[in-house]
Design a protein around this motif. Structure first.
Motif, PDB file in Angstrom:
ATOM      1  N   LEU A  10     -16.116  45.031  35.930  1.00 15.01           N
ATOM      2  CA  LEU A  10     -15.680  44.631  37.272  1.00 15.01           C
ATOM      3  C   LEU A  10     -15.920  45.744  38.282  1.00 15.01           C
ATOM      4  N   ASN A  11     -15.667  46.976  37.869  1.00 21.59           N
ATOM      5  CA  ASN A  11     -15.864  48.112  38.776  1.00 21.59           C
ATOM      6  C   ASN A  11     -17.328  48.257  39.198  1.00 21.59           C
ATOM      7  N   LEU A  12     -18.238  47.782  38.351  1.00 21.60           N
ATOM      8  CA  LEU A  12     -19.660  47.813  38.711  1.00 21.60           C
ATOM      9  C   LEU A  12     -19.987  46.750  39.760  1.00 21.60           C
ATOM     10  N   LYS A  13     -19.212  45.673  39.777  1.00 21.48           N
ATOM     11  CA  LYS A  13     -19.488  44.545  40.676  1.00 21.48           C
ATOM     12  C   LYS A  13     -18.724  44.629  41.996  1.00 21.48           C
ATOM     13  N   ILE A  14     -17.598  45.331  41.977  1.00 20.20           N
ATOM     14  CA  ILE A  14     -16.718  45.335  43.147  1.00 20.20           C
ATOM     15  C   ILE A  14     -16.974  46.592  43.981  1.00 20.20           C
ATOM     16  N   PRO A  15     -17.267  46.442  45.276  1.00 19.72           N
ATOM     17  CA  PRO A  15     -17.515  47.617  46.119  1.00 19.72           C
ATOM     18  C   PRO A  15     -16.308  48.544  46.192  1.00 19.72           C
ATOM     19  N   ASN A 159     -15.931  24.252  48.288  1.00 18.94           N
ATOM     20  CA  ASN A 159     -15.637  24.607  49.685  1.00 18.94           C
ATOM     21  C   ASN A 159     -14.987  25.988  49.822  1.00 18.94           C
ATOM     22  N   ASN A 160     -15.043  26.798  48.755  1.00 14.46           N
ATOM     23  CA  ASN A 160     -14.412  28.118  48.798  1.00 14.46           C
ATOM     24  C   ASN A 160     -14.808  28.918  50.032  1.00 14.46           C
ATOM     25  N   ARG A 161     -16.116  28.962  50.276  1.00 18.20           N
ATOM     26  CA  ARG A 161     -16.589  29.790  51.396  1.00 18.20           C
ATOM     27  C   ARG A 161     -16.020  29.315  52.738  1.00 18.20           C
ATOM     28  N   LYS A 162     -15.883  28.022  52.889  1.00 14.96           N
ATOM     29  CA  LYS A 162     -15.301  27.475  54.125  1.00 14.96           C
ATOM     30  C   LYS A 162     -13.893  28.031  54.340  1.00 14.96           C
ATOM     31  N   TYR A 163     -13.088  28.015  53.264  1.00 17.23           N
ATOM     32  CA  TYR A 163     -11.718  28.516  53.372  1.00 17.23           C
ATOM     33  C   TYR A 163     -11.690  30.035  53.583  1.00 17.23           C
ATOM     34  N   PHE A 164     -12.568  30.735  52.873  1.00 13.49           N
ATOM     35  CA  PHE A 164     -12.636  32.199  53.039  1.00 13.49           C
ATOM     36  C   PHE A 164     -13.030  32.568  54.476  1.00 13.49           C
ATOM     37  N   LYS A 165     -14.038  31.854  55.002  1.00  9.96           N
ATOM     38  CA  LYS A 165     -14.505  32.122  56.373  1.00  9.96           C
ATOM     39  C   LYS A 165     -13.388  31.876  57.388  1.00  9.96           C
ATOM     40  N   GLU A 166     -12.684  30.765  57.195  1.00  7.75           N
ATOM     41  CA  GLU A 166     -11.597  30.392  58.109  1.00  7.75           C
ATOM     42  C   GLU A 166     -10.495  31.461  58.100  1.00  7.75           C
ATOM     43  N   GLU A 185      -4.733  45.050  57.730  1.00  9.49           N
ATOM     44  CA  GLU A 185      -5.400  46.014  56.850  1.00  9.49           C
ATOM     45  C   GLU A 185      -5.889  45.365  55.563  1.00  9.49           C
ATOM     46  N   VAL A 186      -5.103  44.418  55.027  1.00  2.48           N
ATOM     47  CA  VAL A 186      -5.399  43.823  53.714  1.00  2.48           C
ATOM     48  C   VAL A 186      -5.747  42.346  53.877  1.00  2.48           C
ATOM     49  N   LEU A 187      -6.898  41.956  53.354  1.00  2.00           N
ATOM     50  CA  LEU A 187      -7.270  40.542  53.286  1.00  2.00           C
ATOM     51  C   LEU A 187      -7.389  40.194  51.809  1.00  2.00           C
ATOM     52  N   SER A 188      -6.323  39.579  51.279  1.00  2.00           N
ATOM     53  CA  SER A 188      -6.203  39.293  49.851  1.00  2.00           C
ATOM     54  C   SER A 188      -6.700  37.875  49.580  1.00  2.00           C
ATOM     55  N   MET A 189      -7.945  37.779  49.126  1.00  2.00           N
ATOM     56  CA  MET A 189      -8.480  36.467  48.750  1.00  2.00           C
ATOM     57  C   MET A 189      -9.566  36.659  47.702  1.00  2.00           C
ATOM     58  N   GLY A 190      -9.622  35.695  46.804  1.00  2.00           N
ATOM     59  CA  GLY A 190     -10.583  35.760  45.712  1.00  2.00           C
ATOM     60  C   GLY A 190      -9.912  36.073  44.386  1.00  2.00           C
ATOM     61  N   MET A 191     -10.299  35.309  43.350  1.00  2.00           N
ATOM     62  CA  MET A 191      -9.757  35.497  42.010  1.00  2.00           C
ATOM     63  C   MET A 191     -10.930  35.577  41.018  1.00  2.00           C
ATOM     64  N   THR A 192     -10.641  35.441  39.742  1.00  2.00           N
ATOM     65  CA  THR A 192     -11.656  35.673  38.708  1.00  2.00           C
ATOM     66  C   THR A 192     -12.942  34.886  38.947  1.00  2.00           C
ATOM     67  N   HIS A 193     -12.826  33.610  39.328  1.00  2.00           N
ATOM     68  CA  HIS A 193     -14.012  32.750  39.389  1.00  2.00           C
ATOM     69  C   HIS A 193     -14.712  32.757  40.748  1.00  2.00           C
ATOM     70  N   ASP A 194     -14.100  33.376  41.752  1.00  2.00           N
ATOM     71  CA  ASP A 194     -14.731  33.305  43.080  1.00  2.00           C
ATOM     72  C   ASP A 194     -14.657  34.624  43.850  1.00  2.00           C
ATOM     73  N   PHE A 195     -14.398  35.725  43.142  1.00  2.00           N
ATOM     74  CA  PHE A 195     -14.207  36.977  43.877  1.00  2.00           C
ATOM     75  C   PHE A 195     -15.485  37.462  44.559  1.00  2.00           C
ATOM     76  N   ASN A 196     -16.654  37.151  43.969  1.00  2.00           N
ATOM     77  CA  ASN A 196     -17.906  37.569  44.610  1.00  2.00           C
ATOM     78  C   ASN A 196     -18.069  36.931  45.984  1.00  2.00           C
ATOM     79  N   GLU A 197     -17.829  35.606  46.049  1.00  2.00           N
ATOM     80  CA  GLU A 197     -17.929  34.901  47.324  1.00  2.00           C
ATOM     81  C   GLU A 197     -16.877  35.428  48.307  1.00  2.00           C
TER      82      GLU A 197
END
Length: 223
Positions: A10-15, A159-166, A185-197
């Protein structure tokens, strides 16, 4: 793969600018110790009593996040235990947090949970009720809003991206406003299956349970 290997992957994938929150609800202490030894310092729990138990039995440099629904009668157990409450979802809950933390003269750091998918089964403030909540936050002395948290509707993953964008639009709108008790400061969104998006759409904190600890206890609602 082991918990350690999962975290390394995960550390390799997450900025670097994105926080990895290990969702440790229902997981035994041994699993959390393994994640801690692999470098995790932020853990998320759904239930207050489980957070309190683990906080008392694990190293003191851990930052505990309450990510589940918070009942008003449980707020008192979180003082001096919780680093960030992700689930501020109503004015009623806000007033209880202000009262309870105020008695101890402690600051409660919280995220406003927005019900972005307008699901009746989910807690969270609706978009149109957000300003009323903000007005009440500004009257507080012991509550500081640090950002926003959302949970995307189950079964509507396309529709994940739609909700994330909103959500990101709301975050950006509030970020440029001048508030006394609110700082985006904190935008907490994304879980195991959609954290990349979620990261691509602006999340800077992802909540990952299954991707770290595996599918054990999955039926209890793993993230």
């Amino acid at each position: 793969m082991s918990i350690k290997e999962n975290i390394e992957n995960l550390n390799l994938k997450i900025p670097e600018n994105v926080k990895l929150l290990a969702v440790s609800k229902t997981k035994p202490i041994e699993d959390l110790k393994e994640a801690y030894e692999a470098g995790i310092r932020d853990f998320g729990e759904n239930k207050v009593q489980e957070l309190v138990y683990k906080e008392e039995n694990l190293p003191k440099d851990i930052k505990w996040h309450l990510i589940g629904k918070l009942q008003t009668n449980k707020v008192k157990y979180l003082v001096d235990k919780v680093y960030l409450i992700h689930s501020l979802s109503s004015i009623k809950l806000l007033k209880e947090i202000e009262k309870v933390f105020g008695k101890k003269e402690k600051i409660a750091n919280v995220l406003m949970q927005i019900n972005i998918g307008r699901e009746e089964s989910k807690s969270g403030v609706l978009k149109e009720d957000l300003l009323a909540l903000i007005e009440e936050v500004e009257k507080c002395n012991y509550v500081r809003v640090k950002g926003i948290m959302v949970i995307i509707p189950k079964g509507d993953e396309k529709n994940n991206r739609k909700y994330f964008k909103e959500t990101k639009e709301i975050f950006d709108y509030l970020k440029v406003k001048e508030y006394k008790n609110i700082k985006m400061e904190v935008l907490s969104m994304g879980m195991t299956h959609d954290f990349n998006e979620a990261i691509e759409e602006g999340s800077n904190l992802v909540r990952i349970g299954q991707g770290i600890f595996g599918e054990r206890n999955y039926n209890t609602g793993g993230e």
